[in-house]
Design a protein around this motif. Sequence first.
Motif, PDB file in Angstrom:
ATOM      1  N   ASN A 135      -2.372  -4.375  -6.873  1.00 62.42           N
ATOM      2  CA  ASN A 135      -3.507  -3.970  -5.977  1.00 62.42           C
ATOM      3  C   ASN A 135      -4.395  -3.423  -6.847  1.00 62.42           C
ATOM      4  OD1 ASN A 135      -1.816  -4.466  -3.890  1.00 62.42           O
ATOM      5  ND2 ASN A 135      -1.581  -2.448  -3.015  1.00 62.42           N
ATOM      6  N   LEU A 136      -4.334  -2.839  -7.930  1.00 64.12           N
ATOM      7  CA  LEU A 136      -5.228  -2.061  -8.728  1.00 64.12           C
ATOM      8  C   LEU A 136      -5.916  -3.053  -9.816  1.00 64.12           C
ATOM      9  CD1 LEU A 136      -3.293   1.226  -9.301  1.00 64.12           C
ATOM     10  CD2 LEU A 136      -5.040   0.523  -7.597  1.00 64.12           C
ATOM     11  N   GLY A 137      -5.229  -4.175 -10.259  1.00 62.28           N
ATOM     12  CA  GLY A 137      -5.636  -4.853 -11.343  1.00 62.28           C
ATOM     13  C   GLY A 137      -5.068  -4.275 -12.404  1.00 62.28           C
ATOM     14  N   GLY A 167      16.427   7.245 -16.953  1.00 62.78           N
ATOM     15  CA  GLY A 167      15.533   5.882 -16.662  1.00 62.78           C
ATOM     16  C   GLY A 167      14.388   5.929 -16.086  1.00 62.78           C
ATOM     17  N   TYR A 168      13.686   6.838 -16.457  1.00 60.72           N
ATOM     18  CA  TYR A 168      12.376   6.967 -15.823  1.00 60.72           C
ATOM     19  C   TYR A 168      11.419   6.179 -16.194  1.00 60.72           C
ATOM     20  CZ  TYR A 168      10.324   9.614 -19.599  1.00 60.72           C
ATOM     21  OH  TYR A 168      10.116   9.783 -20.915  1.00 60.72           O
ATOM     22  N   ARG A 169      11.444   5.765 -17.672  1.00 60.85           N
ATOM     23  CA  ARG A 169      10.392   5.049 -18.232  1.00 60.85           C
ATOM     24  C   ARG A 169      10.472   3.441 -17.868  1.00 60.85           C
ATOM     25  NH1 ARG A 169       9.135   6.412 -24.497  1.00 60.85           N
ATOM     26  NH2 ARG A 169       8.291   8.286 -23.972  1.00 60.85           N
ATOM     27  N   ALA A 170      11.900   3.181 -17.670  1.00 58.00           N
ATOM     28  CA  ALA A 170      12.128   1.616 -17.084  1.00 58.00           C
ATOM     29  C   ALA A 170      11.863   1.704 -15.931  1.00 58.00           C
ATOM     30  CB  ALA A 170      13.697   1.360 -17.234  1.00 58.00           C
ATOM     31  N   ASN A 171      12.216   2.655 -14.944  1.00 58.36           N
ATOM     32  CA  ASN A 171      11.489   2.573 -13.576  1.00 58.36           C
ATOM     33  C   ASN A 171       9.962   2.738 -13.495  1.00 58.36           C
ATOM     34  OD1 ASN A 171      13.992   2.815 -12.703  1.00 58.36           O
ATOM     35  ND2 ASN A 171      14.316   5.154 -12.212  1.00 58.36           N
ATOM     36  N   ALA A 172       9.398   3.518 -14.381  1.00 55.44           N
ATOM     37  CA  ALA A 172       7.787   3.616 -14.333  1.00 55.44           C
ATOM     38  C   ALA A 172       7.311   2.133 -14.584  1.00 55.44           C
ATOM     39  CB  ALA A 172       7.457   4.508 -15.247  1.00 55.44           C
ATOM     40  N   GLU A 173       7.974   1.501 -15.671  1.00 54.25           N
ATOM     41  CA  GLU A 173       7.533   0.172 -15.935  1.00 54.25           C
ATOM     42  C   GLU A 173       7.538  -0.777 -14.824  1.00 54.25           C
ATOM     43  OE1 GLU A 173       9.045  -1.283 -19.534  1.00 54.25           O
ATOM     44  OE2 GLU A 173       8.267   0.392 -20.787  1.00 54.25           O
ATOM     45  N   LYS A 174       8.740  -0.756 -13.991  1.00 54.65           N
ATOM     46  CA  LYS A 174       8.805  -1.886 -12.898  1.00 54.65           C
ATOM     47  C   LYS A 174       7.776  -1.287 -11.819  1.00 54.65           C
ATOM     48  CE  LYS A 174      13.924  -1.966 -13.137  1.00 54.65           C
ATOM     49  NZ  LYS A 174      15.093  -1.305 -12.477  1.00 54.65           N
ATOM     50  N   ILE A 175       7.305  -0.047 -11.612  1.00 53.65           N
ATOM     51  CA  ILE A 175       6.460   0.538 -10.479  1.00 53.65           C
ATOM     52  C   ILE A 175       5.148   0.034 -10.757  1.00 53.65           C
ATOM     53  CG2 ILE A 175       5.717   2.570  -9.603  1.00 53.65           C
ATOM     54  CD1 ILE A 175       8.342   3.786  -9.977  1.00 53.65           C
ATOM     55  N   LEU A 176       4.693   0.161 -12.097  1.00 54.23           N
ATOM     56  CA  LEU A 176       3.472  -0.088 -12.524  1.00 54.23           C
ATOM     57  C   LEU A 176       3.204  -1.691 -12.373  1.00 54.23           C
ATOM     58  CD1 LEU A 176       2.911   2.109 -15.563  1.00 54.23           C
ATOM     59  CD2 LEU A 176       1.699   2.184 -13.261  1.00 54.23           C
ATOM     60  N   SER A 227       0.979  -1.282  -0.002  1.00 50.96           N
ATOM     61  CA  SER A 227      -0.184  -0.043  -0.185  1.00 50.96           C
ATOM     62  C   SER A 227       0.883   1.410   0.001  1.00 50.96           C
ATOM     63  CB  SER A 227      -1.028   0.136   1.372  1.00 50.96           C
ATOM     64  OG  SER A 227      -0.234   0.029   2.419  1.00 50.96           O
ATOM     65  N   TYR A 228       2.235   0.853  -0.019  1.00 49.88           N
ATOM     66  CA  TYR A 228       3.246   2.128   0.110  1.00 49.88           C
ATOM     67  C   TYR A 228       4.390   1.586  -0.585  1.00 49.88           C
ATOM     68  CZ  TYR A 228       7.039   5.114   1.163  1.00 49.88           C
ATOM     69  OH  TYR A 228       8.202   6.036   1.046  1.00 49.88           O
ATOM     70  N   LEU A 229       4.845   2.662  -1.685  1.00 49.67           N
ATOM     71  CA  LEU A 229       6.030   2.295  -2.407  1.00 49.67           C
ATOM     72  C   LEU A 229       6.759   3.555  -2.455  1.00 49.67           C
ATOM     73  CD1 LEU A 229       6.295   0.448  -5.807  1.00 49.67           C
ATOM     74  CD2 LEU A 229       7.232   2.629  -5.564  1.00 49.67           C
ATOM     75  N   GLY A 230       7.913   3.601  -2.190  1.00 53.74           N
ATOM     76  CA  GLY A 230       8.896   4.702  -1.887  1.00 53.74           C
ATOM     77  C   GLY A 230      10.017   4.660  -2.993  1.00 53.74           C
ATOM     78  N   ILE A 231      10.413   5.667  -3.811  1.00 49.20           N
ATOM     79  CA  ILE A 231      11.150   5.556  -4.915  1.00 49.20           C
ATOM     80  C   ILE A 231      12.557   6.374  -4.331  1.00 49.20           C
ATOM     81  CG2 ILE A 231      11.707   5.920  -7.426  1.00 49.20           C
ATOM     82  CD1 ILE A 231       8.771   5.936  -7.540  1.00 49.20           C
ATOM     83  N   TYR A 232      13.623   5.795  -4.268  1.00 53.32           N
ATOM     84  CA  TYR A 232      14.820   6.431  -3.829  1.00 53.32           C
ATOM     85  C   TYR A 232      15.954   6.076  -5.001  1.00 53.32           C
ATOM     86  CZ  TYR A 232      12.352   6.368   0.509  1.00 53.32           C
ATOM     87  OH  TYR A 232      11.598   6.589   1.577  1.00 53.32           O
TER      88      TYR A 232
END
Length: 105
Positions: free
Chosen positions: A86-88, A71-80, A60-65
């Motif tokens: 949780n979201l489906g 590398g924002y696109r690759a990071n965004a894909e990992k996060i999604l 329910s919490y995800l912190g990014i450090y």
Amino acid sequence: MTTQTERKYLLDILKCYFPDYTGSVVAEMAGLRVLPEDNRNPFNRSREEQLVLDHPKKPSYLGIYGGKLTGYRANAEKILHIIHRNLGKKTAIAKTSSIRLKFPV
């Protein structure tokens, strides 16, 4: 705001690797990057992103450090990938890996 020292440093590197480049600067940005806590000197810390979850299977919490802007696109894909648990999964309305970004955004 970028400092004159930062600007000169970056333009000198550009000139070193691309001596024939004749383009001009169209925009600038400066900021701070949050790095994970570490006992080492800040210059020796990893710049790789670290994802911190409150629960590994259903966070329910995800912190990014850390991480890098490039590398924002690759990071965004990992996060999604993590949060879709949780979201489906939703039907994609765009293929973000092939959308060209305009600068400045």
